[in-house]
Design a protein around this motif. Sequence first.
Motif, PDB file in Angstrom:
ATOM      1  N   CYS A 120       0.821  -1.213   0.000  1.00 25.41           N
ATOM      2  CA  CYS A 120       0.000   0.000   0.000  1.00 25.41           C
ATOM      3  C   CYS A 120       0.857   1.267   0.000  1.00 25.41           C
ATOM      4  O   CYS A 120       0.423   2.320  -0.437  1.00 25.41           O
ATOM      5  CB  CYS A 120      -0.875  -0.060   1.235  1.00 25.41           C
ATOM      6  SG  CYS A 120      -2.232   1.040   1.232  1.00 25.41           S
ATOM      7  N   PHE A 121       2.080   1.165   0.470  1.00 26.56           N
ATOM      8  CA  PHE A 121       2.948   2.350   0.496  1.00 26.56           C
ATOM      9  C   PHE A 121       3.921   2.379  -0.682  1.00 26.56           C
ATOM     10  O   PHE A 121       4.881   3.141  -0.678  1.00 26.56           O
ATOM     11  CB  PHE A 121       3.758   2.390   1.803  1.00 26.56           C
ATOM     12  CG  PHE A 121       2.922   2.557   3.039  1.00 26.56           C
ATOM     13  CD1 PHE A 121       1.705   3.219   2.995  1.00 26.56           C
ATOM     14  CD2 PHE A 121       3.363   2.057   4.257  1.00 26.56           C
ATOM     15  CE1 PHE A 121       0.942   3.392   4.137  1.00 26.56           C
ATOM     16  CE2 PHE A 121       2.606   2.222   5.411  1.00 26.56           C
ATOM     17  CZ  PHE A 121       1.391   2.883   5.354  1.00 26.56           C
ATOM     18  N   PHE A 174       1.560  -3.465   4.004  1.00 30.37           N
ATOM     19  CA  PHE A 174       2.080  -2.094   4.160  1.00 30.37           C
ATOM     20  C   PHE A 174       3.612  -2.141   4.079  1.00 30.37           C
ATOM     21  O   PHE A 174       4.135  -2.890   3.266  1.00 30.37           O
ATOM     22  CB  PHE A 174       1.512  -1.490   5.462  1.00 30.37           C
ATOM     23  CG  PHE A 174       0.012  -1.335   5.372  1.00 30.37           C
ATOM     24  CD1 PHE A 174      -0.554  -0.201   4.796  1.00 30.37           C
ATOM     25  CD2 PHE A 174      -0.840  -2.360   5.787  1.00 30.37           C
ATOM     26  CE1 PHE A 174      -1.935  -0.086   4.648  1.00 30.37           C
ATOM     27  CE2 PHE A 174      -2.218  -2.241   5.649  1.00 30.37           C
ATOM     28  CZ  PHE A 174      -2.761  -1.099   5.090  1.00 30.37           C
ATOM     29  N   ASP A 221      -8.019  -0.975  12.861  1.00 28.68           N
ATOM     30  CA  ASP A 221      -7.258  -0.600  11.679  1.00 28.68           C
ATOM     31  C   ASP A 221      -7.456  -1.648  10.567  1.00 28.68           C
ATOM     32  O   ASP A 221      -7.447  -2.848  10.853  1.00 28.68           O
ATOM     33  CB  ASP A 221      -5.776  -0.540  12.084  1.00 28.68           C
ATOM     34  CG  ASP A 221      -4.893   0.076  11.026  1.00 28.68           C
ATOM     35  OD1 ASP A 221      -5.118   1.229  10.669  1.00 28.68           O
ATOM     36  OD2 ASP A 221      -3.966  -0.617  10.544  1.00 28.68           O
ATOM     37  N   GLU A 235     -12.117   0.442  10.362  1.00 29.15           N
ATOM     38  CA  GLU A 235     -11.607   1.090   9.162  1.00 29.15           C
ATOM     39  C   GLU A 235     -11.667   0.022   8.084  1.00 29.15           C
ATOM     40  O   GLU A 235     -10.920  -0.953   8.119  1.00 29.15           O
ATOM     41  CB  GLU A 235     -10.173   1.586   9.345  1.00 29.15           C
ATOM     42  CG  GLU A 235      -9.727   2.425   8.163  1.00 29.15           C
ATOM     43  CD  GLU A 235      -8.242   2.346   7.869  1.00 29.15           C
ATOM     44  OE1 GLU A 235      -7.733   3.222   7.184  1.00 29.15           O
ATOM     45  OE2 GLU A 235      -7.583   1.389   8.300  1.00 29.15           O
ATOM     46  N   ASP A 273      -4.867  10.230   8.020  1.00 29.86           N
ATOM     47  CA  ASP A 273      -4.377   9.765   6.718  1.00 29.86           C
ATOM     48  C   ASP A 273      -4.815  10.663   5.565  1.00 29.86           C
ATOM     49  O   ASP A 273      -4.405  10.448   4.423  1.00 29.86           O
ATOM     50  CB  ASP A 273      -4.922   8.359   6.402  1.00 29.86           C
ATOM     51  CG  ASP A 273      -4.395   7.292   7.328  1.00 29.86           C
ATOM     52  OD1 ASP A 273      -3.290   7.461   7.872  1.00 29.86           O
ATOM     53  OD2 ASP A 273      -5.091   6.276   7.499  1.00 29.86           O
TER      54      ASP A 273
HETATM   55  O1  ISL Z   1      -3.446   6.601   3.562  1.00 29.47           O
HETATM   56  C1  ISL Z   1      -3.479   5.561   2.960  1.00 29.47           C
HETATM   57  C2  ISL Z   1      -2.407   5.157   2.052  1.00 29.47           C
HETATM   58  O2  ISL Z   1      -2.463   5.949   0.917  1.00 29.47           O
HETATM   59  C3  ISL Z   1      -4.542   4.642   3.177  1.00 29.47           C
HETATM   60  O3  ISL Z   1      -4.748   3.804   2.118  1.00 29.47           O
HETATM   61  C4  ISL Z   1      -4.181   3.857   4.419  1.00 29.47           C
HETATM   62  O4  ISL Z   1      -3.010   3.158   4.224  1.00 29.47           O
HETATM   63  C5  ISL Z   1      -5.272   2.901   4.753  1.00 29.47           C
HETATM   64  O5  ISL Z   1      -6.366   3.675   5.072  1.00 29.47           O
HETATM   65  C6  ISL Z   1      -4.905   2.110   5.982  1.00 29.47           C
HETATM   66  O6  ISL Z   1      -4.682   2.989   7.045  1.00 29.47           O
HETATM   67  C7  ISL Z   1      -4.435   2.482   8.312  1.00 29.47           C
HETATM   68  O7  ISL Z   1      -3.474   1.459   8.332  1.00 29.47           O
HETATM   69  C8  ISL Z   1      -2.160   1.819   7.930  1.00 29.47           C
HETATM   70  C9  ISL Z   1      -1.674   3.075   8.649  1.00 29.47           C
HETATM   71  O8  ISL Z   1      -0.499   3.524   8.040  1.00 29.47           O
HETATM   72  C10 ISL Z   1      -2.695   4.179   8.620  1.00 29.47           C
HETATM   73  O9  ISL Z   1      -2.245   5.301   9.331  1.00 29.47           O
HETATM   74  C11 ISL Z   1      -3.950   3.614   9.188  1.00 29.47           C
HETATM   75  O10 ISL Z   1      -4.973   4.564   9.327  1.00 29.47           O
HETATM   76  C12 ISL Z   1      -1.280   0.643   8.261  1.00 29.47           C
HETATM   77  O11 ISL Z   1      -1.463   0.248   9.587  1.00 29.47           O
END
Ligand code: ISL
Length: 541
Positions: free
Chosen positions: A140-141, A160, A196, A238, A313
């Motif tokens: 995702c990152f 992630f 989360d 979430e 986020d």
């Molecule tokens: O902001 C995002 C990436 O572009 C979202 O897709 C985010 O990664 C997604 O909402 C998941 O978020 C949650 O889990 C992540 C964390 O980094 C975020 O801060 C959290 O809200 C991994 O634990």
Amino acid sequence: MNKKWWHDKVIYQIYPSSFKDSNNDGIGDIPGIISKLDYLKELGVDILWLTPFFKSPMVDNGYDVADYCDINPIFGTMEDMDLLIEESKKRDMYIMIDIVANHTSNEHPWFKEALKGEDNPYYDYYIFKDHPVNEHHRSCFGGPAWTYVPHLNKYYFHEFASEQPDLNWNNPKVRQEMANAINFWMEKGVKGIRFDVIHMIGKEIDNDIYGYGPTLHERVRELNHNSFGKYDIVTVGEAWGGIQDAKDFSLEEREELNMTFQFEVTSSTNDHSRCGKFTPKPIDTLFAKNTLSKYQYALNDCSWNTLVVENHDLGRCINRFGDENYREVSSKGIALMNYCLKGTPYIYQGQEIGMTNIKMNGLEEYRDVEVFNSYKDLVEERKVLTKEEFLEGCYKEARDNNRTPIQWDDSVNAGFNEGHETWIKVNPNYLDINVKNQQDDPNSILSFYKELLRIRKHSEYSNTLVYGKFESYLNENKDVFVYTREEDKKLCVISNMTNKVVEIDSPFIVNKVILSNYKKELNSRHLVLEPFETILFEVVE
Ligand code: ISL
Ligand code: CA
């Protein structure tokens, strides 16, 4: 739908590292939060959602947990946390924790054990394979979602960052560990949990299924039964899904969660055909209002909505839905438009004073792992964006926009600490935008939020605002969102969601105004709405 103690409550999200630094080490902390409880009480919020404060190497600012039952020393001690719970309770406020169930930190003792090899009992806590199941699946990152461990000759999966290995939820021991951790916090008197990326715990890796896997709801229900379901708390997931998913998580008889966040509107400003959040596009107000309506209608009778325009986020709501040139009115208008809908209001720290996105001077000033990993991926390796385009995207959508320290006053570092270093840059606009400036000004954004929450919670309109049935009007109008809430009384909201003057014929005469972001005498159906003008009134015809 049965009434619940939390239906009329307002949730305030605290990002501890950026809230208030009590000991001048540059990082916000739990004693800092305690010192601001009276401020939060006065604002009118009830439940404080704290993003993860657990032991963590902070690669993803705490979303990489190394011990679910211990406090990160940079935030304080367990005694500080016990005191926060107690001091909140004294003020009729409660703590909501943030449980990261999908993954841990690579420094969690479970992962360190797992790395010892296939015979280790913790090896099966994570997802190791001889080869990536799908080597194209991206984290995702940015970058690959599988990382090779040479000494094991295996790859492990991480949705992630590589420092956030995914847990194997098919292992019953993992499920029990998570239930135990939750029970630990329940016994401490915590009254809420935000889960989360909970939609990811049902993944079926061998079939390349990540979100909404086949075992998801069974897993959530089991967790409910083994932990939080035995306590009278409030839960929010979430979960990146649609209406049916929201229902599947939150219908009472399913015994899973109470509500989920919906991101259809906030993520609609990301161009998904290009580089998502790093290629932002302007808000489509017609889509936004109709999507909000869609969730209102769908969950009206059977479940519960979340009302969210900001979190840690997303960029600041003024920069997404409003306009910095109309900072005050747009900030108030967005709040009134959003928090008169049916559901639980979530306010992200700093939103109540109209904090804005920050112009960083280059990459060096960012702190977020997502920025650096995505830069490497999109600019350096795949070359799909130039550095300038990427930085422009960051200004609009980077998560660090919402992580700058809260602007308490106009002293050095905005009163976040006493002028020592800060872990992330303070937004230079703190001289104008700060709590102190707004506290005694009856026309400030802060005063508007207080009044809005007072009306929502302690007025003759409260019951209608909490339980009233939703109905929308002028559904084809692309600029103005009009809706009513009805239950003993009938209330109407008219919101110009644009920075232009717009004329409409209202379905009801506007004369009994309850709250508005412009001071005007109104007594007609024909309205000339100023930029972001938003009116809450009682329908008395
Ligand atoms: O902001 C995002 C990436 O572009 C979202 O897709 C985010 O990664 C997604 O909402 C998941 O978020 C949650 O889990 C992540 C964390 O980094 C975020 O801060 C959290 O809200 C991994 O634990
Ligand atoms: Ca500190």
